[in-house]
Design a protein around this motif. Structure first.
Motif, PDB file in Angstrom:
ATOM      1  N   UNK A 253       0.827  -1.224   0.143  1.00 27.32           N
ATOM      2  CA  UNK A 253      -0.304  -0.088  -0.053  1.00 27.32           C
ATOM      3  C   UNK A 253       0.919   1.203   0.021  1.00 27.32           C
ATOM      4  N   UNK A 254       1.973   1.280   0.783  1.00 28.46           N
ATOM      5  CA  UNK A 254       2.948   2.337   0.802  1.00 28.46           C
ATOM      6  C   UNK A 254       3.496   2.528  -0.445  1.00 28.46           C
ATOM      7  N   UNK A 255       4.074   1.603  -1.255  1.00 28.65           N
ATOM      8  CA  UNK A 255       4.689   1.923  -2.450  1.00 28.65           C
ATOM      9  C   UNK A 255       3.744   1.951  -3.478  1.00 28.65           C
ATOM     10  N   UNK A 256       2.294   1.218  -3.471  1.00 31.72           N
ATOM     11  CA  UNK A 256       1.456   1.527  -4.361  1.00 31.72           C
ATOM     12  C   UNK A 256       1.045   2.902  -4.564  1.00 31.72           C
ATOM     13  N   UNK A 257       1.037   3.631  -3.367  1.00 32.15           N
ATOM     14  CA  UNK A 257       0.476   4.872  -3.292  1.00 32.15           C
ATOM     15  C   UNK A 257       1.102   5.927  -3.873  1.00 32.15           C
ATOM     16  N   UNK A 258       2.381   5.771  -4.384  1.00 26.76           N
ATOM     17  CA  UNK A 258       3.339   6.757  -5.068  1.00 26.76           C
ATOM     18  C   UNK A 258       3.053   7.076  -6.388  1.00 26.76           C
ATOM     19  N   UNK A 259       3.570   7.912  -7.120  1.00 25.42           N
ATOM     20  CA  UNK A 259       3.291   8.062  -8.521  1.00 25.42           C
ATOM     21  C   UNK A 259       4.103   7.138  -9.376  1.00 25.42           C
ATOM     22  N   UNK A 260       3.777   6.799 -10.591  1.00 23.46           N
ATOM     23  CA  UNK A 260       4.452   5.855 -11.535  1.00 23.46           C
ATOM     24  C   UNK A 260       5.993   6.081 -11.526  1.00 23.46           C
ATOM     25  N   UNK A 261       6.758   7.089 -11.520  1.00 23.10           N
ATOM     26  CA  UNK A 261       8.118   6.759 -11.518  1.00 23.10           C
ATOM     27  C   UNK A 261       8.781   6.078 -10.317  1.00 23.10           C
ATOM     28  N   UNK A 262       8.089   6.482  -9.359  1.00 21.81           N
ATOM     29  CA  UNK A 262       8.748   5.907  -7.893  1.00 21.81           C
ATOM     30  C   UNK A 262       8.164   4.238  -7.555  1.00 21.81           C
ATOM     31  N   UNK A 263       7.077   4.097  -8.310  1.00 21.60           N
ATOM     32  CA  UNK A 263       6.769   2.580  -8.541  1.00 21.60           C
ATOM     33  C   UNK A 263       7.571   1.711  -9.136  1.00 21.60           C
ATOM     34  N   UNK A 264       7.928   2.387 -10.244  1.00 23.89           N
ATOM     35  CA  UNK A 264       8.779   1.518 -10.993  1.00 23.89           C
ATOM     36  C   UNK A 264      10.169   1.299 -10.549  1.00 23.89           C
ATOM     37  N   UNK A 265      10.567   2.259  -9.659  1.00 29.93           N
ATOM     38  CA  UNK A 265      11.878   1.921  -8.872  1.00 29.93           C
ATOM     39  C   UNK A 265      11.809   0.942  -7.588  1.00 29.93           C
TER      40      UNK A 265
END
Length: 529
Positions: free
Chosen positions: A422-434
């Motif tokens: 939930x924490x990571x998935x709440x980020x924007x696309x560029x951060x999720x890809x990292x």
């Protein structure tokens, strides 16, 4: 000469012991260091990411007023699987195979999907599965569901006719489907009806065709189900499928699996929340360090993958054989399955003179409690298992796997993972890809309970199987295990960078040979007793 060999053997054994002690000490040090970094950097990460989470909420409010075409934002856990949504290949597709003993009426099948699933409404009058008519759209870096302007069931249920599919040609078709992206502006799901699938499955009643090599075969219908993981998890797929095939009673088995609560044996119940809270950083750090397959440690863990797959489906394995080994050795059913895979991997590496590591790590998803019965969701948690491929004795391997799986039951990672996703998935696309990628374990093992025998409009199902691509990152080997009619099949997909099709077929045979090895060992032990 014998004395010299003895000295060399003792020196080698001593060196192995010292190496093992060194790695154990280093591992404990890295775990402690990871705990300290987690406690220090964790709050800092949340603090720095807070503006992004607030912006995500703001964008949702903004979308309701200025983007009427956007229905709702994709859930945080599903967002983890969206990183390949715009890629030329998809590495997070889920595949299911259902084989029927006869011909399926295509128009009737489409009507049943529309009536039982697409147009199904809940008690509130809203569609139960609206996402089946929606596709993914990014707005300000966040994924939203967007309603398809013109929905046509023919886009999602297609038929392959006029071409006779055999076992080999079907595997090539599956390999291609597993990596093929979905069409733009369409919901990421698809059913393919193969009306001329020729199988040598002796459970069929229509054995009226003799193949070129003399064995009796039959023409059946095989339905290939394909879903992208950001739409839902495998458990949701099979719950949805039970609405298309009303006789498919799979919900009971899933509910029983969901009720298997993690057995935290921490003493007094009142103290468990405190103990769990204290253990979470240690368990997370331990999994982070111990479940890390170092790059170059073995040839199946690559820094770069092709995101293209070979797929092989095993012959049917009798559940009774697995249960007998399970009972005789007093281990779990999952332990025996993992043992077969471990032995198969070791035999493959051994034959090709590859470096055999002490262990290889695989992630294992399993459903959380209260999995939504009528929603498409990614509602699962994850644990990491160690496959002791470096251990030579098959029975000793099973013992180590059983210990590992029992330890996993009391590991708080299964509690932490939903929060982390939930924490990571709440980020924007560029951060999720990292941050939303698996950089450490080599592969994934998914083991699902199957249903009893069922039919669809009088046509009997004779086979079921399940497979998957890899999770975004460096996961390049996936095993999907599914049971039906007291048998199981193992569907193995491997990135083309890791193994060739011939090597994968060989691995499949080594896994089946491991079953025979275990049966022979138990048989010999009984005779000697």
């Amino acid at each position: 000469m014998d004395c010299g060999n003895s000295i060399n053997s003792d020196a080698k054994h001593c060196s192995q012991i010292l190496t093992l002690i060194f790695w154990k000490i280093l591992t404990k040090f890295l775990i402690l260091l990871s705990v300290l970094l987690l406690l220090i950097l964790g709050p800092i990460f949340i603090l720095l990411a807070s503006p992004i989470y607030l912006f995500r909420i703001f964008i949702q409010v903004l979308a309701k007023n200025f983007r009427k075409d956007l229905t709702k934002i994709v859930t945080t856990r599903s967002t983890l699987f969206t990183s390949d949504s715009k890629a030329k290949t998809n590495n997070s597709n889920l595949i299911g195979f259902v084989t029927f003993d006869g011909q399926i009426d295509t128009d009737q099948f489409r009507d049943d999907i529309c009536h039982n699933v697409i147009n199904l409404k809940g008690s509130d009058g809203n569609l139960v599965y609206p996402e089946l008519q929606q596709f993914l759209t990014y707005w300000f870096g966040f994924p939203f569901w967007t309603k398809t302007q013109v929905f046509d069931i023919s886009d999602h249920v297609t038929v392959l006719e006029g071409q006779q599919f055999t076992y080999d040609s079907l595997e090539s078709f599956i390999s291609n489907q597993l990596q093929l992206p979905f069409p733009a502006n369409q919901s990421p799901w698809h059913f393919t009806l193969i009306q001329n699938y020729v199988t040598n499955d002796m459970s069929s009643s229509n054995n009226d065709i003799v193949s070129s090599h003399g064995s009796t075969t039959t023409t059946t219908t095989r339905i290939v189900l394909k879903f992208h993981h950001y739409l839902c998890d495998g458990f949701s797929i099979f719950k949805l499928t039970s609405k298309i095939f009303p006789e498919l009673q799979i919900l009971d088995k899933f509910s029983k699996q969901e009720e298997k609560e993690v057995n935290f044996n921490f003493g007094l119940k009142i103290l468990r929340p405190l103990v769990i809270l204290f253990r979470i950083p240690f368990d997370f750090a331990e999994q982070l360090v111990e479940a890390f397959d170092w790059w170059g440690e073995h040839p199946w863990h690559k820094l770069h993958l092709n995101d293209q797959y070979h797929v092989v489906t095993s012959d049917k394995i009798e559940v009774s054989d697995i249960k007998k080994i399970k009972t005789d050795l007093k281990v779990s059913f999952a332990t025996v399955i993992h043992g077969l895979i471990t032995g198969g991997i070791r035999s493959s590496m051994e034959k090709h003179e590859e470096t055999i590591p002490r262990k290889i790590h695989f992630s294992c998803p399993f459903p959380m409690r209260n999995h939504p019965a009528e929603k498409l969701r990614n509602h699962f948690t994850v644990g990491f298992v160690k496959l002791p491929v470096g251990t030579t004795n098959p029975l000793e391997r099973l013992k180590l796997i059983e210990e590992n799986l029992q330890k996993l039951k009391t590991n708080t990672l299964s509690i932490l993972y939903p929060g982390w996703s939930t924490l990571i998935g709440g980020l924007a696309r560029p951060f999720v890809r990292i941050f939303g990628r698996n950089y450490h374990s080599t592969g994934t093992i998914t083991n699902m309970p199957g249903p009893a025998q069922f039919s669809y409009r009088g046509v009997r199902c004779i086979d079921l199987a399940f497979g998957a691509g890899s999770y975004p990152g460096l996961t390049g080997v996936t095993f999907g295990i599914f049971s039906y009619e007291n048998t199981i099949r193992i569907v193995t997909s491997v990135d083309t960078k890791i193994l060739s099709k011939a090597r994968l077929q060989e691995l499949n045979q080594f896994i089946l040979q491991e079953l025979q090895i275990l049966k022979n060992l138990l048989s010999n032990s009984v005779q000697s007793a």
